[in-house]
Design a protein around this motif. Structure first.
Motif, PDB file in Angstrom:
ATOM      1  N   LEU A  32       1.029  -1.206   0.023  1.00 48.23           N
ATOM      2  CA  LEU A  32       0.109   0.128  -0.058  1.00 48.23           C
ATOM      3  C   LEU A  32       0.841   1.273  -0.010  1.00 48.23           C
ATOM      4  O   LEU A  32       0.574   2.276  -0.629  1.00 48.23           O
ATOM      5  CB  LEU A  32      -0.929  -0.029   1.222  1.00 48.23           C
ATOM      6  N   MET A  35       2.141   1.666  -3.306  1.00 47.97           N
ATOM      7  CA  MET A  35       1.093   2.280  -4.303  1.00 47.97           C
ATOM      8  C   MET A  35       0.911   3.884  -4.472  1.00 47.97           C
ATOM      9  O   MET A  35       0.525   4.280  -5.290  1.00 47.97           O
ATOM     10  CB  MET A  35      -0.217   1.699  -3.573  1.00 47.97           C
ATOM     11  N   GLN A  39      -5.554   4.986  -6.099  1.00 50.47           N
ATOM     12  CA  GLN A  39      -6.841   4.706  -5.172  1.00 50.47           C
ATOM     13  C   GLN A  39      -6.899   3.285  -5.083  1.00 50.47           C
ATOM     14  O   GLN A  39      -6.912   2.573  -6.197  1.00 50.47           O
ATOM     15  CB  GLN A  39      -8.179   5.360  -5.780  1.00 50.47           C
ATOM     16  N   TYR A  40      -6.713   2.681  -3.775  1.00 55.72           N
ATOM     17  CA  TYR A  40      -6.720   1.217  -3.597  1.00 55.72           C
ATOM     18  C   TYR A  40      -8.009   0.858  -4.365  1.00 55.72           C
ATOM     19  O   TYR A  40      -9.240   0.944  -3.906  1.00 55.72           O
ATOM     20  CB  TYR A  40      -6.587   1.272  -2.184  1.00 55.72           C
ATOM     21  N   ASP A  43      -6.415  -6.167  -3.357  1.00 54.21           N
ATOM     22  CA  ASP A  43      -5.313  -6.678  -3.029  1.00 54.21           C
ATOM     23  C   ASP A  43      -5.390  -8.274  -3.332  1.00 54.21           C
ATOM     24  O   ASP A  43      -6.547  -8.887  -3.417  1.00 54.21           O
ATOM     25  CB  ASP A  43      -4.576  -6.459  -1.905  1.00 54.21           C
ATOM     26  N   VAL A 137      -1.235  -5.241  -5.308  1.00 51.77           N
ATOM     27  CA  VAL A 137      -2.320  -4.458  -5.017  1.00 51.77           C
ATOM     28  C   VAL A 137      -2.557  -3.603  -6.435  1.00 51.77           C
ATOM     29  O   VAL A 137      -1.850  -3.355  -7.184  1.00 51.77           O
ATOM     30  CB  VAL A 137      -1.778  -3.145  -4.017  1.00 51.77           C
ATOM     31  N   SER A 139      -4.528  -0.496  -8.155  1.00 47.79           N
ATOM     32  CA  SER A 139      -5.270   0.762  -7.890  1.00 47.79           C
ATOM     33  C   SER A 139      -5.434   1.458  -9.043  1.00 47.79           C
ATOM     34  O   SER A 139      -4.935   0.988 -10.015  1.00 47.79           O
ATOM     35  CB  SER A 139      -4.153   1.376  -7.003  1.00 47.79           C
TER      36      SER A 139
ATOM     37  N   GLN B 158      -8.854   2.762   2.279  1.00 45.68           N
ATOM     38  CA  GLN B 158      -8.297   1.533   1.992  1.00 45.68           C
ATOM     39  C   GLN B 158      -8.691   0.494   3.043  1.00 45.68           C
ATOM     40  O   GLN B 158      -8.961  -0.676   2.659  1.00 45.68           O
ATOM     41  CB  GLN B 158      -6.791   1.826   2.454  1.00 45.68           C
ATOM     42  N   SER B 162     -10.750  -2.955   2.071  1.00 47.86           N
ATOM     43  CA  SER B 162      -9.730  -4.171   2.417  1.00 47.86           C
ATOM     44  C   SER B 162     -10.897  -4.837   3.368  1.00 47.86           C
ATOM     45  O   SER B 162     -10.784  -6.147   3.181  1.00 47.86           O
ATOM     46  CB  SER B 162      -8.495  -3.725   3.059  1.00 47.86           C
TER      47      SER B 162
END
Lengths: 145, 302
Positions: A32, A35, A39-40, A43, A137, A139, B158, B162
């Motif tokens: 993360l 990254m 924007q996540y 994963d 990840v 994103s 996040q 998650s």
């Protein structure tokens, strides 16, 4: 002899705890961080162990929908004890679109400018069929006009 | 004396047993866990493994929210599902669907950095998640703390996404893909609903294309829900999704080939896809699709 057993137990416990940290949430935190400001989205966890009968590990497959006019980023973080790095391939209907292993060079991240909405497959494997753990990840970098 | 005591003990045990049984019976009447118990693979057309793969294929509502923000349109709270309606969702079916809807709302709220209302949505999500026994994946104390600190909005996003991903993986590993499929459907419809409202306001071409491109995704959603159509609730939802799919019938998606590009920039690889999809959709078709989305969304949140 007792000392040896104690030392072995301490070493074993330490190794077990350490291995768990290498492949657990710590790895996600590192991914993360790598990254950056993107924007996540999601994963992917990869843990490959050789079965008794096998000499090499295989691959793990995930599916994901990617949208057109969108720039995505894949960050890959390897477990500290991996002997080889993880290779990630992005495919659509078996057609290889991109990979973090390109022209003999291994990249820790790559970006993909998607121009066709659809289901894409992610294949993860370790170079030489080695064992290991890694996180990737996905994103969102930006939406393109 | 001993005999009297034995009778008394037996009576108390008997009464306790009856009370316990009636308590248990009441509980199972109040709860509808049976309808969302792990699906038996034998009863499904698609196996849990295939379903798991299919469910992964639904894109994140965060992307839609990001696209909306990129249009420059203002945030609108009134288009979101009211977080105070949580108590009215008293079946697992409704809870799962609306957990998905609130997750899409949360993505939209987070994208626009509206942290003043984040907490009420987190509380709603907590209640619904606990109602379907997946509350353990959300660290609500940390999430609330982050929500009250402007600097932590990215982390909030996040961790909340998650948490949803972990919950989804858990449900699928527990062979509760039926619950997962409802959450995914609720999130997907809510994302479309928010987008549809913005389209009505802006007529933004990018958003219209994004809605039209969902033609392929709706087929996946329908396959998922039909797989559980032995359950009347799933059958009804699948039938409503079928109506939305029909609204997409006239939408054309074609693909043309272009020059692929691979760029290396500051040690990073950028790959530009060699295929481009084009969407053909008329304003009338858009209006029909939006009407169906609104009707389906009303069904979910009511």
């Amino acid at each position: 002899m007792k000392k040896f057993i104690y030392s072995f137990l301490v070493l074993f416990t330490f190794t077990a705890v350490s291995a768990s940290a290498q492949c657990g949430d710590d790895l996600l935190k590192t991914a993360l961080k790598a990254m950056g400001t993107s924007q996540y989205i999601k994963d992917f966890t990869v843990e490959m162990v050789k079965e008794k009968k096998d000499t090499k590990t295989g691959y793990v497959k995930f599916s994901v929908v990617l949208n057109s006019n969108t720039q995505y980023k894949f960050n890959i973080v390897n477990g500290a004890s991996n002997s080889e790095k993880m290779i990630m391939q992005l495919k659509q209907s078996d057609k290889l679109i991109s990979s973090n292993f390109h022209n003999g060079k291994m990249y820790e991240e790559f970006q993909f400018v998607c121009r066709k909405t659809g289901v894409y497959n992610l294949y993860f494997s370790f170079k030489g069929g080695q064992e290991g753990c890694a996180k990737s990840v996905l994103s969102l970098v930006k939406q393109l006009k | 004396m001993l005999r009297k005591f034995s009778y008394l003990a037996l009576m108390i045990a008997g009464i306790s047993l009856i009370t316990a049984c009636s308590g248990s019976s009441k509980k199972s009447n109040d709860s509808d866990e049976l309808t969302l118990a792990p699906a038996e693979s034998g009863a499904l057309e698609l196996s849990e493994e295939v379903m798991s793969d299919v469910i992964q294929n639904i894109s994140s509502p965060v992307e839609m929210a990001s696209l909306i923000k990129a249009t420059g349109v203002d945030f609108s709270q009134k288009i979101l599902n009211n977080p105070h309606k949580v108590d009215t969702y008293n079946t697992s079916y409704k809870r799962a669907l609306n957990l998905g809807a609130y997750s899409a709302d949360l993505g939209y709220i987070n994208t626009f950095n509206k942290n003043s209302i984040v907490v009420s949505y987190l509380v709603g999500i907590k209640e619904l998640a606990e109602g379907i026994k997946v509350g353990q994946f959300f660290d609500f104390t940390s999430l609330k703390r982050m929500a009250t600190n402007n600097n932590n909005l990215d982390s909030l996003m996040q961790i909340s996404i998650s948490s949803f991903n972990k919950m989804d993986s858990y449900l699928r590993s527990q062979k509760r893909s039926n619950v997962s499929s409802l959450i995914v459907t609720g999130a997907w419809i809510e994302g479309l609903y928010i987008t549809a409202n913005v389209i009505e306001e802006t007529k933004n071409e990018g958003l219209i294309n994004r809605i039209a491109e969902q033609k392929d995704i709706i087929n996946i959603i329908e396959i998922i829900l039909k797989n559980y159509s032995n359950d009347p609730d799933f059958a009804e939802l699948a039938q409503r999704i079928g109506k939305l799919r029909s609204a997409y019938d006239g939408v054309k998606i074609t693909t043309e080939f272009a020059e692929p590009k691979t760029i290396e920039q500051d040690g990073m690889l950028i790959i530009v896809q060699d295929e481009i999809s084009n969407v053909e959709v008329t304003p009338e078709q858009v209006a029909t699709i939006i009407a169906e989305i609104k009707s389906l969304r009303q069904f979910i949140v009511s």
